[in-house]
Design an enzyme around this catalytic site. Sequence first.
Site, PDB file in Angstrom:
ATOM      1  N   GLY A  90       0.848  -1.188   0.000  1.00 11.98           N
ATOM      2  CA  GLY A  90       0.000   0.000   0.000  1.00 11.98           C
ATOM      3  C   GLY A  90       0.875   1.226   0.000  1.00 11.98           C
ATOM      4  O   GLY A  90       1.853   1.297  -0.747  1.00 11.98           O
ATOM      5  N   SER A 122       5.933  -5.290  -0.784  1.00  9.70           N
ATOM      6  CA  SER A 122       5.896  -3.902  -1.220  1.00  9.70           C
ATOM      7  C   SER A 122       6.179  -2.951  -0.059  1.00  9.70           C
ATOM      8  O   SER A 122       7.293  -2.911   0.449  1.00  9.70           O
ATOM      9  CB  SER A 122       4.548  -3.624  -1.892  1.00  9.70           C
ATOM     10  OG  SER A 122       4.535  -2.370  -2.517  1.00  9.70           O
ATOM     11  N   ALA A 123       5.193  -2.204   0.408  1.00  8.87           N
ATOM     12  CA  ALA A 123       5.404  -1.305   1.548  1.00  8.87           C
ATOM     13  C   ALA A 123       5.868  -2.070   2.771  1.00  8.87           C
ATOM     14  O   ALA A 123       6.721  -1.603   3.537  1.00  8.87           O
ATOM     15  CB  ALA A 123       4.118  -0.542   1.868  1.00  8.87           C
ATOM     16  N   HIS A 159       8.882  -3.308  -6.843  1.00  3.59           N
ATOM     17  CA  HIS A 159       8.240  -3.068  -8.148  1.00  3.59           C
ATOM     18  C   HIS A 159       9.207  -2.380  -9.115  1.00  3.59           C
ATOM     19  O   HIS A 159       8.786  -1.593  -9.962  1.00  3.59           O
ATOM     20  CB  HIS A 159       6.977  -2.202  -8.016  1.00  3.59           C
ATOM     21  CG  HIS A 159       6.033  -2.617  -6.946  1.00  3.59           C
ATOM     22  ND1 HIS A 159       5.267  -3.752  -7.012  1.00  3.59           N
ATOM     23  CD2 HIS A 159       5.718  -2.020  -5.765  1.00  3.59           C
ATOM     24  CE1 HIS A 159       4.527  -3.842  -5.917  1.00  3.59           C
ATOM     25  NE2 HIS A 159       4.798  -2.819  -5.143  1.00  3.59           N
ATOM     26  N   GLU A 194       9.274  -7.563  -9.943  1.00  5.34           N
ATOM     27  CA  GLU A 194       8.133  -8.404  -9.616  1.00  5.34           C
ATOM     28  C   GLU A 194       8.512  -9.885  -9.714  1.00  5.34           C
ATOM     29  O   GLU A 194       9.137 -10.317 -10.690  1.00  5.34           O
ATOM     30  CB  GLU A 194       6.964  -8.129 -10.564  1.00  5.34           C
ATOM     31  CG  GLU A 194       6.534  -6.668 -10.620  1.00  5.34           C
ATOM     32  CD  GLU A 194       5.920  -6.167  -9.326  1.00  5.34           C
ATOM     33  OE1 GLU A 194       4.720  -5.894  -9.304  1.00  5.34           O
ATOM     34  OE2 GLU A 194       6.685  -6.026  -8.341  1.00  5.34           O
TER      35      GLU A 194
END
Length: 235
Positions: A90, A122-123, A159, A194
Amino acid sequence: MKHIVLASTSTLYGEGYLAYLTPVMKTLFAGITEIIFVPFARPGGISHDEYTAKAAAAFAPLQIAVKGLHTFADPAAAVREAQGFFTGGGNTFLLVKELLERGLMDKLKAAVEAGRPYMGCSAGSNIGGVSMQTTNDMPIVYPPGFQTMGLVPFNLNPHYLDPIPDLPHMGETRETRIREFHTQHNTPVLGLREGGWILVKGDNITLEGHPAARVFEAGKTPYEISPGSSLNFLQ
């Protein structure tokens, strides 16, 4: 012994949420019946409850229960007593703000370094680095600081995207932004594409998954490393 997975993304194109990480999750959380989910990054602005339900559905086939950190009356105690952790993706600015303002960043770091398994996407992976300063996210809130858990001795750029040849776009690439970071800081940065993830087992740090990753060190030409490579040299 530390046991950590820091993944570039939660979802690969055409697959379900956490599908490609399921084999990793089975190993990482072996013998564990319940984990705490950190939902504070809120992708797309969804609620903490909605995000926790999404994570719970992904862990259900592994017979692992999921409880959102936001639901505990004493979240600090919950972190200290947890069997393991998953932090979803997020907005990293929002995630860091919530963890710092709630006094939970250091407590989460201590629990993971004491041996509780941790997975981030991710985050949730960004906060495993030295700082969040190489995130791709917009600063929708202002956290009290940028320092994160430092579970690995470098920063991440999840990413990570390579420039597309012949694309008529004059904007900055990820590589350009990371070069800008290195005009002010010496912390190495791993461009995590990814499908790739970082695995920490004890003192060993390796790149796992299928794509290569791109390494950025201040004052050096960026270079590629292959899956299976050690990342211990990035100090």
